[in-house]
Design a protein around this motif. Structure first.
Motif, PDB file in Angstrom:
ATOM      1  N   GLU A  67      32.559  36.425  34.082  1.00  0.00           N
ATOM      2  CA  GLU A  67      33.953  36.248  33.689  1.00  0.00           C
ATOM      3  C   GLU A  67      34.430  37.498  32.973  1.00  0.00           C
ATOM      4  OE1 GLU A  67      34.135  32.793  31.263  1.00  0.00           O
ATOM      5  OE2 GLU A  67      34.109  31.388  32.960  1.00  0.00           O
ATOM      6  N   THR A  68      35.746  37.666  32.960  1.00  0.00           N
ATOM      7  CA  THR A  68      36.313  38.839  32.273  1.00  0.00           C
ATOM      8  C   THR A  68      35.828  38.877  30.839  1.00  0.00           C
ATOM      9  OG1 THR A  68      38.287  37.535  31.786  1.00  0.00           O
ATOM     10  CG2 THR A  68      38.386  38.980  33.701  1.00  0.00           C
ATOM     11  N   VAL A 110      34.046  39.557  39.362  1.00  0.00           N
ATOM     12  CA  VAL A 110      34.568  39.208  38.026  1.00  0.00           C
ATOM     13  C   VAL A 110      35.726  38.221  38.187  1.00  0.00           C
ATOM     14  CG1 VAL A 110      35.519  40.050  35.860  1.00  0.00           C
ATOM     15  CG2 VAL A 110      33.939  41.493  37.186  1.00  0.00           C
ATOM     16  N   THR A 111      35.636  37.099  37.515  1.00  0.00           N
ATOM     17  CA  THR A 111      36.729  36.108  37.519  1.00  0.00           C
ATOM     18  C   THR A 111      37.291  35.984  36.111  1.00  0.00           C
ATOM     19  OG1 THR A 111      35.149  34.317  37.143  1.00  0.00           O
ATOM     20  CG2 THR A 111      35.725  34.804  39.433  1.00  0.00           C
ATOM     21  N   ASP A 112      38.562  35.547  36.029  1.00  0.00           N
ATOM     22  CA  ASP A 112      39.172  35.362  34.711  1.00  0.00           C
ATOM     23  C   ASP A 112      38.389  34.311  33.926  1.00  0.00           C
ATOM     24  OD1 ASP A 112      41.251  37.205  34.924  1.00  0.00           O
ATOM     25  OD2 ASP A 112      42.496  35.785  36.047  1.00  0.00           O
ATOM     26  N   THR A 151      38.671  43.029  33.842  1.00  0.00           N
ATOM     27  CA  THR A 151      39.659  42.674  34.870  1.00  0.00           C
ATOM     28  C   THR A 151      38.954  41.933  35.994  1.00  0.00           C
ATOM     29  OG1 THR A 151      40.915  44.664  34.339  1.00  0.00           O
ATOM     30  CG2 THR A 151      41.446  43.552  36.404  1.00  0.00           C
ATOM     31  N   SER A 152      39.596  40.868  36.456  1.00  0.00           N
ATOM     32  CA  SER A 152      38.988  40.098  37.543  1.00  0.00           C
ATOM     33  C   SER A 152      39.060  40.886  38.855  1.00  0.00           C
ATOM     34  CB  SER A 152      39.705  38.757  37.692  1.00  0.00           C
ATOM     35  OG  SER A 152      41.073  38.944  38.013  1.00  0.00           O
TER      36      SER A 152
END
Length: 482
Positions: A45-46, A112-114, A85-86
Motif C-alpha cells: 500500500e502507499t 502499489v495500491t492506495d 503513489t499507487s
C-alpha cells in the motif's frame, strides 16, 4: 628430504635455461557480472517501505532505478525505497566490475495500491451541562472522511441518529453517555464518551414559607419551626421577634419564648437562583404564666427578741399590698409617706391605702389590692392566697407594728418570677420603717404629729433598733407556690 627438494629445484632450473622463448604465460578469461535482485515485498500500500536485496554475481558497483519510488535511484547495494503513489512500477539494477556490466530490469515488479484508512471517530457538543428540556447540538469531528454516522444518545430525544451533526433534547435529569460510530469504504471507528452529558432540573428561586409546632404557648416554652419553602432553598435566615435566639441559620430551628407578647417571624430562603422572604406578623402568641402562692405572714416580735419597752397587746395590723410590675411601689424609703401609708402606720386602717393601690391597678401597673389579714396578740402567723402573673410578678406588703407611733414592717418589690419561671419557695425578712408622721419615741407614746412630716426611714434606734438595724427581724413573709 632436503636432497629431494634440492633436486627438484635443479631440474626446474635446467629446463628453464634450455627454453628459447623465455617463460610461458597462460591467458585469463574475463568475468562479466550477472545482475539480479529481490524485494522484501512486491505488493504494497502507499507509504510502504520496500527493502531491495542484491542477488548479483561478480558485481562491484550498483546502479538502481526505481520507477515511482523514493528515492528514484540508488548506488547502495541493498537500498530501501518508499512508494507513496499507487501504480505498477519497474525496477532496474545495473551491476559493473572491471570486466564489464550487466542489467536486470523487472517490469511491473512493484504493485502499489492506495492505503485503506478507516475513519477515526470524534465529536464535540455545544454544552455538556444543561437543564431538563434544553437541547444540545453535536458536531462530528471525525477524521478519515467518514460517509456514514450512527449516534447513540443515552437519555436523549431522539436516542439515535444517522445525521452527521444532530440536535438532541434531554428531558430527564441524569448523567448520560454518547456514542458515535463512523464508517467509510475502508472500515469504521467508534468514540464513546461515558457520562458526557449532565442534565439537571431547572433551579428556581425559593418561595419562602414555614410552619410552627405551636403558635400559642405559655412563656418559657419552646417552638420548633419547620421550613416548608418551595424550590429547594440551600440556606435560611430566620428572625424571631421576642425569641431566644432571635436569629438562626438552621433549616428547622427550635426557639424559646421567655416573655409574654405577640411576635412576628421572618424567614428568608435562598438558593443559587435567588431568595425570597416570608414574614408572618403576630404569628406567635406567648401567654403569661400565672401562679398561685400560699403566703404566710409570721410574727417574730416578742419580749425575748425585742425586750426594750416591750408593750402589752403586741400585734400587727392587716398585711396589705399588691402584685405589680417591677419598680412600682406605694411607698419609698426617703420619700414622704402618702395618706394611705400614714393612716396604715398610725392607726392600722387601710381604706386610704386601698384607694391609692386601686389607682395603681387602674393605671395597669398592678394586678389587684391584696389584704392578707392581721396578726392579733398571741397570733404567730396567718396564711392567705396570692395570685400573680408573669407581668405582675413582684409583690409589696405593709403592716403596722401595733402599738407604735407610726412604725410599720414591709417587704418591697420582691420578685417571684426568675429566669422564665416562678420561684417555688421564698422567705423574706420584713423591714422595719418609721413613717415620719408621728414623733412618739416609744410603743405607747401619745399621738404627736411630726410637723412638718419627715421622710420614711429605716428604724435603727431603740426601742426596736440596735443602732444600725432591727435584728432579729420583726416578721417574715413566706411564699410557697401552689
Amino acid at each position: 628430504m632436503k636432497k629431494v627438494f634440492l633436486f627438484g629445484i635443479g631440474m626446474l632450473f635446467l629446463i628453464s635455461c634450455n627454453s628459447d622463448d623465455g617463460p610461458v604465460q597462460t591467458p585469463t578469461e574475463p568475468i562479466i557480472p550477472v545482475a539480479d535482485f529481490s524485494a522484501s515485498e512486491t505488493d504494497v500500500e502507499t507509504g510502504t517501505i520496500i527493502d531491495f536485496t542484491d542477488g548479483s554475481q561478480h558485481a562491484s558497483s550498483y546502479e538502481w532505478t526505481f520507477e515511482g519510488g523514493d528515492p528514484a535511484s540508488s548506488t547502495d547495494k541493498n537500498p530501501s525505497v518508499t512508494y507513496n503513489t499507487s501504480g505498477s512500477f519497474s525496477v532496474s539494477l545495473k551491476v559493473t566490475n572491471d570486466d564489464g556490466d550487466d542489467t536486470e530490469t523487472k517490469a511491473g515488479y512493484i504493485n502499489v495500491t492506495d492505503a485503506t484508512t478507516p475513519p477515526l471517530a470524534a465529536f464535540t457538543a455545544t454544552s455538556t451541562m444543561i437543564e431538563t428540556g434544553e437541547s444540545i447540538e453535536f458536531t462530528d469531528t471525525s477524521t478519515g472522511s467518514p460517509t456514514d454516522w450512527a449516534w447513540d444518545f443515552e437519555g436523549g430525544d431522539p436516542d439515535t441518529s444517522t445525521d452527521q451533526n444532530p440536535t438532541v433534547t434531554y428531558t430527564t435529569a441524569g448523567t448520560y453517555t454518547v456514542t458515535l460510530t463512523v464508517t467509510n469504504a475502508d472500515g469504521s471507528g467508534e468514540e464513546i464518551k461515558t457520562g458526557f452529558i449532565t442534565v439537571t432540573d431547572p433551579v428556581f428561586a425559593p418561595v419562602a414559607d414555614f410552619s410552627a409546632s405551636a403558635t400559642t404557648i405559655t412563656s418559657g416554652n419552646d417552638i420548633t419551626f419547620t421550613d416548608t419553602s418551595a424550590n429547594e432553598p440551600t440556606s435560611w435566615a430566620w428572625e424571631f421577634e421576642g425569641g431566644s435566639p432571635s436569629t438562626s441559620s438552621e433549616q428547622n430551628p427550635t426557639i424559646t419564648y421567655n416573655n409574654f407578647g405577640t411576635y412576628s417571624v421572618t424567614l428568608t430562603a435562598t438558593n443559587s437562583a435567588g431568595d425570597n422572604e416570608m414574614t408572618k406578623t403576630g404569628f406567635i402568641t406567648v401567654d403569661m404564666q400565672t401562679a398561685s402562692y400560699t403566703v404566710t405572714f409570721t410574727s417574730n416580735w416578742n419580749a425575748t427578741n425585742h425586750p426594750i419597752n416591750f408593750p402589752a397587746n403586741d400585734h400587727f395590723s392587716a398585711a396589705v399590698g399588691m402584685a405589680h410590675k417591677p419598680g412600682v411601689t406605694f411607698f419609698e424609703d426617703g420619700e414622704l409617706a402618702s395618706d394611705g401609708i400614714e393612716n396604715m402606720a398610725e392607726t392600722g386602717t387601710n381604706s386610704p391605702l386601698d384607694s391609692e393601690i386601686g389607682a395603681i391597678v387602674s393605671a395597669g401597673n398592678a394586678l389587684s389590692f391584696v389584704n392578707g389579714g392581721s396578726l392579733p396578740n398571741g397570733t404567730l402567723e396567718r396564711t392567705f392566697t396570692l395570685q400573680v402573673t408573669e407581668e405582675f410578678s413582684f409583690v409589696t406588703f405593709v403592716s403596722m407594728i401595733a402599738p407604735s407611733p407610726d412604725w410599720f414592717v414591709a417587704i418591697e418589690n420582691i420578685g417571684l418570677f426568675d429566669n422564665g419561671e416562678f420561684i417555688s419557695n421564698l422567705t423574706v425578712d420584713a423591714i422595719s420603717y418609721d413613717a415620719g408622721t408621728d414623733s412618739g419615741p416609744n410603743f405607747t407614746s401619745a399621738n404627736d404629729d411630726t410637723d412638718p412630716a419627715e421622710p420614711i426611714s429605716l428604724i435603727t434606734t431603740a426601742p426596736l433598733g440596735n443602732g444600725s438595724t432591727v435584728n432579729p427581724p420583726m416578721a417574715f413573709f413566706t411564699f410557697v407556690r401552689n
